[in-house]
Design an enzyme around this catalytic site. Structure first.
Site, PDB file in Angstrom:
ATOM      1  CB  SER A 214      43.599 -78.291  58.660  1.00  0.00           C
ATOM      2  OG  SER A 214      43.105 -78.371  57.348  1.00  0.00           O
ATOM      3  CG  ASN A 215      44.036 -74.465  54.916  1.00  0.00           C
ATOM      4  OD1 ASN A 215      42.995 -74.643  54.299  1.00  0.00           O
ATOM      5  ND2 ASN A 215      45.201 -74.988  54.530  1.00  0.00           N
ATOM      6  NE  ARG A 216      38.451 -69.152  57.891  1.00  0.00           N
ATOM      7  CZ  ARG A 216      37.742 -68.237  58.517  1.00  0.00           C
ATOM      8  NH1 ARG A 216      38.015 -67.936  59.750  1.00  0.00           N
ATOM      9  NH2 ARG A 216      36.773 -67.618  57.893  1.00  0.00           N
TER      10      ARG A 216
END
Ligand code: CTP
Length: 407
Positions: A214-216
Site C-alpha cells: 500500500s502507500n501513505r
C-alpha cells in the site's frame, strides 16, 4: 475570495435551548464570507445573548416588530435582499405559527412578507417531534417549499434520549452553504448540474491474509474534494480505499480495497457522471499470486506486476466528461505532470512535489501546481486541503464554462 462572499443570510433564532448553537452558526457563516443578519424572537433571548450574536455578525440584532427607535418598517425591509432565510433552531411553537400563517412578532411577520427561500432546523423534545400536530405542520411547510434539516438522535435537554436534537452546527452551515452555492446560477460558483465521481485514499494489494502492498495516502484530499463538491451542489459519488475518515455528509460512498476493485467500481459508475477526479493513490504494484494462507518468508517468494492504470483506461468514456488527475512527483514536477496529463487525456492535473514539507500524503495541507490541457500552470501556495479542494473545483467549473462557450 471566500466561498460565500457576497451572500446574505437572515438567521432567525427561536426559543429553544439549542439557540446557544446559533453563535457557532453565525461564526462559521461569517468566516466563510457570508453577511448575516440575526433576528431573535422574544423567547430566544432567554437562551442566547444578543450581544454575542451582534459582535460576531457585526450587525445590530433585531427583535422588535414595533421599534420606536427605528423609522424603518423592519418586517418589510428584512423580507427582501437576502439569499436565504435560515431558522435555527426552530421550535414546535414557531413551526405551528409558520404553518398557520400567524404574524405576531418580527420573525413571523417578515416570513409572511417574504419570497426568499427558507431553511429550517427544528429542535424539540422527542415526544414533541413525534406529535401528529408537528408532523402536520412540517408537512405543510415542506409543501410550501421550506427545506427542513431534520433533527437527529441524541441526548436531549430533558434528560431523555431520542430524535429531536437540532442537527449539529456544522451540518446546518454545510446545508446552508450548499443551498447558497447551488443557487449561484449565472455565477462561476455552482456544480449543481454535475455528477462528480471522486476517488480517494490508498489501495491495498493483498500478498497473503496478513500482508499487503500500500502507500501513505490518508484520503484527506479526496474526502475534502467530495465534501466541497457536495457543497457546490453536485451529486457526488466517492470511491474510497481503506482510510480512517468518516463518510462525507450527503455523498454516496463506496468502499474498496484493491486497485482492481477500485477500477471495477469506477468503470461501473463512469457513464453516469460528468466529472471524474482521480485523487486516489492507486498502488502501481500488486502481487502476481496472492495466496490464502500466510506465506513463509523465503527469497524470491514475492512476484509483483503492474496494476492497470484506471484513469488512462477511462479515456474511451471521455466525450463531454471532465477528467482531473493528480501527479505525485519527487522531481521534474512540470515535465512529469504534463506527460501524465497528455498520456491520460486529462483536462487538469494537480501536481505536487511530495517531498516538500506541508505537501503530499498524510498532511492537512498541500502545495500544488495546477496544469491545464493548454499547458498553463498556476502555482498555488501552501493551503489547507479543504481550500485546495475548492480551488480545484472552481477550475472544473471554469473548464465546463469554456466547453460550453466553444459549442
Ligand atoms: N492512477 C490510476 N491508476 C493507477 C495509477 C495511477 O488511475 N494504477 C491515477 C492516479 O489516481 C492519479 C494519476 O493516475 O490521478 C497519476 O498517478 P501517479 O501515481 O502520480 O502516477 P502514475 O501514473 O502511477 O505514474 P508514476 O507512478 O510512474 O509516476
Amino acid at each position: 475570495m471566500k466561498p460565500l462572499s457576497g451572500k446574505r443570510v437572515l438567521l432567525g433564532v427561536t426559543g429553544s435551548i439549542a439557540a446557544y448553537k446559533s453563535i457557532q452558526i453565525v461564526r462559521d457563516l461569517t468566516s466563510a464570507g457570508c453577511e448575516v443578519q440575526v433576528v431573535l424572537t422574544d423567547a430566544a433571548h432567554h437562551f442566547v445573548p444578543a450581544l454575542a450574536l451582534q459582535i460576531l455578525s457585526k450587525k445590530k440584532v433585531v427583535s422588535l416588530l414595533f421599534d420606536p427607535s427605528s423609522d424603518a418598517i423592519l418586517h418589510v425591509t428584512l423580507a427582501t435582499g437576502f439569499d436565504l432565510i435560515l431558522i435555527a433552531p426552530v421550535t414546535a411553537d414557531f413551526l405551528a405559527k409558520m404553518a398557520a400563517g400567524l404574524a405576531n412578532d418580527l420573525l413571523s411577520t417578515l416570513l409572511l412578507a417574504t419570497k426568499i427561500p427558507i431553511l429550517l432546523a427544528p429542535a424539540m423534545d422527542l415526544g414533541m417531534w413525534d406529535h401528529p400536530a408537528v408532523h402536520k405542520n412540517v408537512a405543510i411547510l415542506k409543501d410550501r417549499g421550506c427545506l427542513i434539516i431534520d433533527p437527529v438522535f441524541g441526548p436531549l435537554a430533558s434528560g431523555l434520549e431520542g430524535i429531536g436534537r437540532m442537527a449539529d452546527e456544522q451540518k446546518i452551515v454545510d446545508e446552508a452553504s450548499r443551498f447558497l452555492l447551488k443557487n449561484s446560477q449565472g455565477t462561476s460558483r455552482s456544480l449543481a448540474k454535475e455528477v462528480v465521481l471522486i476517488t480517494a485514499g490508498p489501495t491495498r494489494e493483498a500478498i497473503d491474509p496478513v500482508r499487503f502492498i500500500s502507500n501513505r495516502s490518508s484520503g484527506k484530499m479526496g474526502y475534502a474534494l467530495a465534501e466541497e463538491a457536495y457543497k457546490f451542489g453536485a451529486k457526488v459519488i466517492l470511491i474510497s480505499g481503506p482510510v480512517s475518515l468518516p463518510a462525507p455528509f450527503g455523498v454516496e460512498t463506496i468502499y474498496v480495497q484493491s486497485a482492481e476493485e477500485m477500477k471495477k467500481e469506477v468503470e461501473q459508475h463512469v457513464k453516469q457522471v460528468t466529472v471524474v477526479v482521480m485523487a486516489a493513490a492507486v498502488s502501481d504494484y500488486t502481487p502476481v499470486y496472492p495466496v490464502n494462507q500466510k506465506e513463509k518468508k523465503r527469497p524470491q517468494s514475492l512476484q509483483i506486476k503492474l496494476t492497470d492504470d484506471i484513469l488512462k483506461g477511462l479515456s474511451k468514456y471521455k466525450k463531454g466528461r471532465i477528467f482531473v488527475g493528480f501527479a505525485a512527483e519527487t522531481a521534474d514536477l512540470f515535465e512529469n505532470a504534463w506527460a501524465k496529463l497528455k498520456e491520460k487525456k486529462l483536462d487538469l492535473i494537480v501536481a505536487n512535489d511530495v517531498l516538500q514539507e506541508g505537501a503530499g500524503f498524510d498532511t492537512d495541507t498541500n502545495i500544488v501546481d495546477l496544469i491545464d490541457a493548454k499547458g498553463r500552470k498556476t502555482s498555488l501556495p501552501k493551503m489547507p486541503k479543504t481550500d485546495l479542494a475548492r480551488r480545484i473545483l472552481e477550475e472544473v467549473i471554469l473548464i465546463r464554462q469554456a466547453v460550453y462557450e466553444k459549442v
